[in-house]
Design a protein around this motif. Structure first.
Motif, PDB file in Angstrom:
ATOM      1  N   TYR A  19      -6.234  -9.322   3.836  1.00 40.04           N
ATOM      2  CA  TYR A  19      -7.519  -9.754   4.380  1.00 40.04           C
ATOM      3  C   TYR A  19      -8.468  -9.782   3.198  1.00 40.04           C
ATOM      4  CZ  TYR A  19     -11.631  -9.909   7.414  1.00 40.04           C
ATOM      5  OH  TYR A  19     -12.801 -10.268   8.051  1.00 40.04           O
ATOM      6  N   ALA A  20      -8.755 -10.997   2.709  1.00 41.29           N
ATOM      7  CA  ALA A  20      -9.521 -11.180   1.476  1.00 41.29           C
ATOM      8  C   ALA A  20      -8.881 -10.295   0.397  1.00 41.29           C
ATOM      9  CB  ALA A  20     -10.995 -10.878   1.701  1.00 41.29           C
ATOM     10  N   ASP A  21      -9.679  -9.533  -0.316  1.00 43.69           N
ATOM     11  CA  ASP A  21      -9.117  -8.647  -1.347  1.00 43.69           C
ATOM     12  C   ASP A  21      -9.272  -7.180  -0.956  1.00 43.69           C
ATOM     13  OD1 ASP A  21     -11.846  -8.442  -1.628  1.00 43.69           O
ATOM     14  OD2 ASP A  21     -11.881  -8.841  -3.789  1.00 43.69           O
ATOM     15  N   LEU A  22      -9.401  -6.915   0.359  1.00 45.53           N
ATOM     16  CA  LEU A  22      -9.575  -5.542   0.819  1.00 45.53           C
ATOM     17  C   LEU A  22      -8.322  -4.707   0.571  1.00 45.53           C
ATOM     18  CD1 LEU A  22     -11.439  -6.026   4.232  1.00 45.53           C
ATOM     19  CD2 LEU A  22     -12.407  -5.439   1.996  1.00 45.53           C
ATOM     20  N   THR A  23      -8.539  -3.437   0.243  1.00 48.39           N
ATOM     21  CA  THR A  23      -7.433  -2.510   0.038  1.00 48.39           C
ATOM     22  C   THR A  23      -7.742  -1.197   0.754  1.00 48.39           C
ATOM     23  OG1 THR A  23      -8.361  -1.625  -2.013  1.00 48.39           O
ATOM     24  CG2 THR A  23      -6.843  -3.490  -2.222  1.00 48.39           C
ATOM     25  N   GLY A  24      -6.693  -0.466   1.065  1.00 51.36           N
ATOM     26  CA  GLY A  24      -6.838   0.818   1.739  1.00 51.36           C
ATOM     27  C   GLY A  24      -6.779   0.672   3.242  1.00 51.36           C
ATOM     28  N   SER A  25      -7.196   1.711   3.940  1.00 52.14           N
ATOM     29  CA  SER A  25      -7.190   1.686   5.401  1.00 52.14           C
ATOM     30  C   SER A  25      -8.516   1.126   5.889  1.00 52.14           C
ATOM     31  CB  SER A  25      -6.964   3.093   5.957  1.00 52.14           C
ATOM     32  OG  SER A  25      -6.936   3.045   7.367  1.00 52.14           O
ATOM     33  N   VAL A  26      -8.457   0.001   6.578  1.00 53.72           N
ATOM     34  CA  VAL A  26      -9.646  -0.665   7.108  1.00 53.72           C
ATOM     35  C   VAL A  26      -9.453  -0.834   8.604  1.00 53.72           C
ATOM     36  CG1 VAL A  26     -11.123  -2.714   6.991  1.00 53.72           C
ATOM     37  CG2 VAL A  26      -9.939  -1.914   4.919  1.00 53.72           C
ATOM     38  N   ASP A  27     -10.296  -0.207   9.392  1.00 55.06           N
ATOM     39  CA  ASP A  27     -10.198  -0.294  10.853  1.00 55.06           C
ATOM     40  C   ASP A  27      -8.790   0.066  11.347  1.00 55.06           C
ATOM     41  OD1 ASP A  27     -12.862  -1.145  10.928  1.00 55.06           O
ATOM     42  OD2 ASP A  27     -12.330  -3.266  10.988  1.00 55.06           O
ATOM     43  N   GLY A  28      -8.160   1.023  10.685  1.00 51.06           N
ATOM     44  CA  GLY A  28      -6.826   1.461  11.088  1.00 51.06           C
ATOM     45  C   GLY A  28      -5.684   0.591  10.590  1.00 51.06           C
ATOM     46  N   VAL A  29      -5.987  -0.408   9.771  1.00 51.49           N
ATOM     47  CA  VAL A  29      -4.967  -1.316   9.214  1.00 51.49           C
ATOM     48  C   VAL A  29      -4.861  -1.051   7.723  1.00 51.49           C
ATOM     49  CG1 VAL A  29      -4.334  -3.737   8.822  1.00 51.49           C
ATOM     50  CG2 VAL A  29      -5.499  -3.080  10.955  1.00 51.49           C
ATOM     51  N   THR A  30      -3.650  -0.814   7.232  1.00 46.98           N
ATOM     52  CA  THR A  30      -3.432  -0.592   5.807  1.00 46.98           C
ATOM     53  C   THR A  30      -3.305  -1.937   5.106  1.00 46.98           C
ATOM     54  OG1 THR A  30      -2.327   1.507   6.246  1.00 46.98           O
ATOM     55  CG2 THR A  30      -1.945   0.504   4.087  1.00 46.98           C
ATOM     56  N   LEU A  31      -4.172  -2.141   4.111  1.00 44.50           N
ATOM     57  CA  LEU A  31      -4.204  -3.404   3.364  1.00 44.50           C
ATOM     58  C   LEU A  31      -4.042  -3.129   1.876  1.00 44.50           C
ATOM     59  CD1 LEU A  31      -7.204  -5.021   5.230  1.00 44.50           C
ATOM     60  CD2 LEU A  31      -4.789  -5.653   5.435  1.00 44.50           C
ATOM     61  N   PRO A  32      -3.284  -3.974   1.186  1.00 43.48           N
ATOM     62  CA  PRO A  32      -2.375  -4.975   1.727  1.00 43.48           C
ATOM     63  C   PRO A  32      -1.171  -4.297   2.387  1.00 43.48           C
ATOM     64  CG  PRO A  32      -2.056  -4.805  -0.634  1.00 43.48           C
ATOM     65  CD  PRO A  32      -3.219  -3.905  -0.280  1.00 43.48           C
ATOM     66  N   ARG A  33      -0.476  -5.013   3.233  1.00 49.87           N
ATOM     67  CA  ARG A  33       0.665  -4.446   3.955  1.00 49.87           C
ATOM     68  C   ARG A  33       1.813  -4.171   2.977  1.00 49.87           C
ATOM     69  NH1 ARG A  33       1.523  -3.440   9.158  1.00 49.87           N
ATOM     70  NH2 ARG A  33       3.677  -3.366   9.861  1.00 49.87           N
ATOM     71  N   GLY A  34       2.400  -2.999   3.073  1.00 53.83           N
ATOM     72  CA  GLY A  34       3.464  -2.584   2.162  1.00 53.83           C
ATOM     73  C   GLY A  34       4.688  -3.469   2.195  1.00 53.83           C
ATOM     74  N   GLU A  35       4.962  -4.092   3.330  1.00 55.85           N
ATOM     75  CA  GLU A  35       6.154  -4.936   3.458  1.00 55.85           C
ATOM     76  C   GLU A  35       6.138  -6.141   2.529  1.00 55.85           C
ATOM     77  OE1 GLU A  35       4.676  -3.477   5.994  1.00 55.85           O
ATOM     78  OE2 GLU A  35       6.206  -2.601   7.265  1.00 55.85           O
ATOM     79  N   ILE A  36       4.964  -6.481   1.996  1.00 54.72           N
ATOM     80  CA  ILE A  36       4.912  -7.592   1.038  1.00 54.72           C
ATOM     81  C   ILE A  36       5.873  -7.318  -0.118  1.00 54.72           C
ATOM     82  CG2 ILE A  36       3.481  -8.767  -0.684  1.00 54.72           C
ATOM     83  CD1 ILE A  36       1.084  -8.312   1.213  1.00 54.72           C
ATOM     84  N   LEU A  37       5.887  -6.110  -0.608  1.00 58.28           N
ATOM     85  CA  LEU A  37       6.709  -5.759  -1.767  1.00 58.28           C
ATOM     86  C   LEU A  37       8.097  -5.279  -1.386  1.00 58.28           C
ATOM     87  CD1 LEU A  37       3.983  -3.867  -3.820  1.00 58.28           C
ATOM     88  CD2 LEU A  37       4.681  -6.268  -4.015  1.00 58.28           C
ATOM     89  N   GLU A  38       8.324  -4.987  -0.102  1.00 56.34           N
ATOM     90  CA  GLU A  38       9.584  -4.400   0.346  1.00 56.34           C
ATOM     91  C   GLU A  38      10.568  -5.393   0.938  1.00 56.34           C
ATOM     92  OE1 GLU A  38       8.304  -1.507   3.177  1.00 56.34           O
ATOM     93  OE2 GLU A  38       7.156  -0.390   1.693  1.00 56.34           O
ATOM     94  N   ASN A  39      10.077  -6.441   1.588  1.00 51.23           N
ATOM     95  CA  ASN A  39      10.955  -7.307   2.371  1.00 51.23           C
ATOM     96  C   ASN A  39      10.918  -8.757   1.911  1.00 51.23           C
ATOM     97  OD1 ASN A  39      11.959  -5.328   4.239  1.00 51.23           O
ATOM     98  ND2 ASN A  39       9.928  -5.320   5.156  1.00 51.23           N
ATOM     99  N   ALA A  40      12.089  -9.284   1.609  1.00 51.00           N
ATOM    100  CA  ALA A  40      12.200 -10.682   1.195  1.00 51.00           C
ATOM    101  C   ALA A  40      11.657 -11.618   2.259  1.00 51.00           C
ATOM    102  CB  ALA A  40      13.667 -11.014   0.891  1.00 51.00           C
ATOM    103  N   PHE A  41      11.837 -11.275   3.544  1.00 51.93           N
ATOM    104  CA  PHE A  41      11.386 -12.170   4.617  1.00 51.93           C
ATOM    105  C   PHE A  41       9.866 -12.213   4.747  1.00 51.93           C
ATOM    106  CE2 PHE A  41      12.436  -8.142   6.772  1.00 51.93           C
ATOM    107  CZ  PHE A  41      11.243  -7.873   7.439  1.00 51.93           C
TER     108      PHE A  41
END
Length: 183
Positions: A99-121
């Motif tokens: 979400y834009a360049d936000l990082t950390g926990s924002v409104d209960g959502v962790t940004l950026p999502r860790g799966e970006i670096l973990e999952n090929a899909f």
């Protein structure tokens, strides 16, 4: 103020139906969508039917919390069961990747999502859709992250492949044809 958002969409139950339903709802709510190719992948973390996965980008004025609430309601309207196991079959799974360049926990959502670096899909369609965009924490573009990921794992750890998929009369494949900027 508008924020650029990237979402990951996945389904392994009646995949065509639920991916189309999600794209329709997102386009109706947010307007023009940027859409990656659709990839088929084996389930990860459990034995189940193959998934369809893709990444969608758009701009929104909703806050992170409002967007998260909208996406959860969309999942539930389309048969996702609340509190289902993390690794299980699902009609629709939608996650906020960035979400834009936000990082950390924002409104209960962790940004950026860790799966970006973990999952090929997640990383492959994100790198296809936004190759020059940078990971908000690493400052590395997604094309480079995908190249490094695919070199490191040689795509044998998580098998995925592009599939032909049509939405609103257009082919959603950047690798097999023109699928950019479908609205």
């Amino acid at each position: 103020m508008q924020a650029q958002v990237y979402l990951s969409l996945g389904s392994n139950i009646d995949r065509d139906h639920y991916i189309v339903a999600a794209l329709d709802a997102l386009a109706d709510q947010f307007g023009e969508l940027e859409i990656s190719s659709v990839y088929e992948s084996e389930s990860v973390g459990f034995v189940g039917d193959n998934f369809y996965n893709l990444v969608v980008g758009f701009c929104t004025e909703l806050s992170v919390g409002e967007l998260s609430g909208y996406l959860k309601a969309l999942e539930y309207r389309h048969g996702r069961q609340p509190h289902c196991a993390r690794f299980s079959s699902r009609t629709l799974d939608i996650d906020i990747l960035t979400y834009a360049d936000l990082t950390g926990s924002v409104d209960g959502v962790t940004l950026p999502r860790g799966e970006i670096l973990e999952n090929a899909f997640v990383l492959r369609p994100l790198a296809e859709l936004a190759p020059g965009a940078q990971h908000p924490l690493l400052g590395t573009c997604y094309a480079t992250l995908w190249r490094d990921y695919s070199d490191r794992y040689d795509q044998c750890r998580q098998s995925l492949w592009p599939v032909s998929f049509c939405w609103r009369g257009g082919e959603l494949s950047r690798l097999m044809g023109d699928g950019a900027g479908v609205s």
